[in-house]
Design a protein around this motif. Sequence first.
Motif, mmCIF file in Angstrom:
data_model
loop_
_atom_site.group_PDB
_atom_site.id
_atom_site.type_symbol
_atom_site.label_atom_id
_atom_site.label_comp_id
_atom_site.label_asym_id
_atom_site.label_seq_id
_atom_site.Cartn_x
_atom_site.Cartn_y
_atom_site.Cartn_z
ATOM 1 N N LEU A 175 4.052 -1.818 -8.690
ATOM 2 C CA LEU A 175 2.542 -1.021 -8.806
ATOM 3 C C LEU A 175 2.673 0.310 -7.635
ATOM 4 O O LEU A 175 1.742 0.976 -7.387
ATOM 5 N N VAL A 217 5.833 4.713 -10.369
ATOM 6 C CA VAL A 217 5.490 4.371 -11.906
ATOM 7 C C VAL A 217 6.656 5.475 -12.324
ATOM 8 O O VAL A 217 6.473 6.528 -12.669
ATOM 9 N N ARG A 257 5.725 -0.138 -16.316
ATOM 10 C CA ARG A 257 5.698 -0.297 -14.931
ATOM 11 C C ARG A 257 6.812 -1.426 -14.478
ATOM 12 O O ARG A 257 6.431 -2.162 -13.651
ATOM 13 N N ALA A 269 1.583 9.097 -9.821
ATOM 14 C CA ALA A 269 1.142 7.763 -9.563
ATOM 15 C C ALA A 269 -0.161 7.903 -8.907
ATOM 16 O O ALA A 269 -1.030 7.247 -8.708
ATOM 17 N N GLN A 292 -2.764 4.879 -9.078
ATOM 18 C CA GLN A 292 -2.395 3.813 -9.363
ATOM 19 C C GLN A 292 -1.389 3.288 -8.163
ATOM 20 O O GLN A 292 -0.809 2.085 -8.134
#
Length: 407
Positions: free
Chosen positions: A337, A340, A345, A376, A381
């Motif tokens: 996480l 990216v 992912r 990201a 994200q």
Amino acid sequence: MNKKGLVLLMLLILTVSQVISPQSGTENLPVIDLSKTYPKKEKNLRDVADFEYIPLETTDDVLLGNRAVLSDVSDNYILIHDWERGDIFVFNRAGKIISHFNHKGQSGREYQMIAGVSSNSIGTILDEKNEEIFVCSYSIQVYSLSGEHKRTLPVNTIKYNSKVFNFDDETLLLYEDFIFNPANKSKSKTNPYSLISKKDGSVTAVLDIHLPKRVSTKVFQELENGKVWNSINIFPSNMHYGKDFVIADTSSDTLYILTQDRKLKPLLARKPSVHASTDPMLIWSPILTTDKFIIFCIIPIKLQLAGSREGGDGGKAATYMYEFETGEISDTSFLDLDVVRNMNRRWNKDWNIGQTPRISKNMTAQLIWPMYIINAFKAKQLTKDMNKFAKTLNEDDNPIVRIVKFK
């Protein structure tokens, strides 16, 4: 061991000071059945590991290109080289540049090239205690951290696709790969592992891993027009496990651990044998080893046995995890996480095969270019603690060293 192999081993014993033999047999080892399909699992990388991010200093004359390779992350230094241009960079552990040099050339104190991705070798070695850098090429050139030439070891790491690793304060671990080339009539080396002196390159010990039938990882084929075509299959074999090593020759059905006190311990066995009459041949290659698990690839591929000229891609590879405590095997993927770099992912997709840096046990490290973290961040994200870090980055900056520390 056959009679010929025994004779060769006896000759080695007479010429070197030590032979390191396996401590036990392979009869009671855990056996991995490579022909099976194992259950799928997905884990969040943050649930099993912590992270450290080290931005590398960017200056007008310290700019890393896309051929940069992370070679070593020690307690005090980070070593990076560009295998194409020949640049070598030494940063401190905080990412500040200490020195950089390029001695690419033809003189006896220079290197013609740095062993790169095509040879499945890191190419540079950091000896932190002695503050030396070993550059692997047609010979091994030894420099100070500032780039001053100190000596040359007469070990050609290019000709035989050799891999060299830092073993201890006095020695390097040398592995001599096997390449099938119809123009080269020499036979494959059946005892390919040795320890060599950092002072003069002489052999000080050999590993008693006898491989009478070698599988080639690089293939040359004669074509009808007289030209030669070559195929390179890149996948990890022997890999650092902290200061110890996972010994994983393509031609062997056993993985070993070589420890700093020079003990060779069988770790895992496989079936079917790599030498079984299967098509395609199933290769296993370690990706990462920790105290809790080992991750390895199963690669179906048509490699070359000594004397064969056939080969090619054998199908899709699979990645499995073996957990030492439970003996469980699974097709495990890690959800990443923080960075990216691919659409799904998955951290697994970001592995640079054959480019695993030397680092402490239960850790791994990689270079992350700032644009991946910035993208990201823009896509919202990132985790909260990464958002603040992302704001400090510029897309033109040097890459970041990300250290993954498994819990």
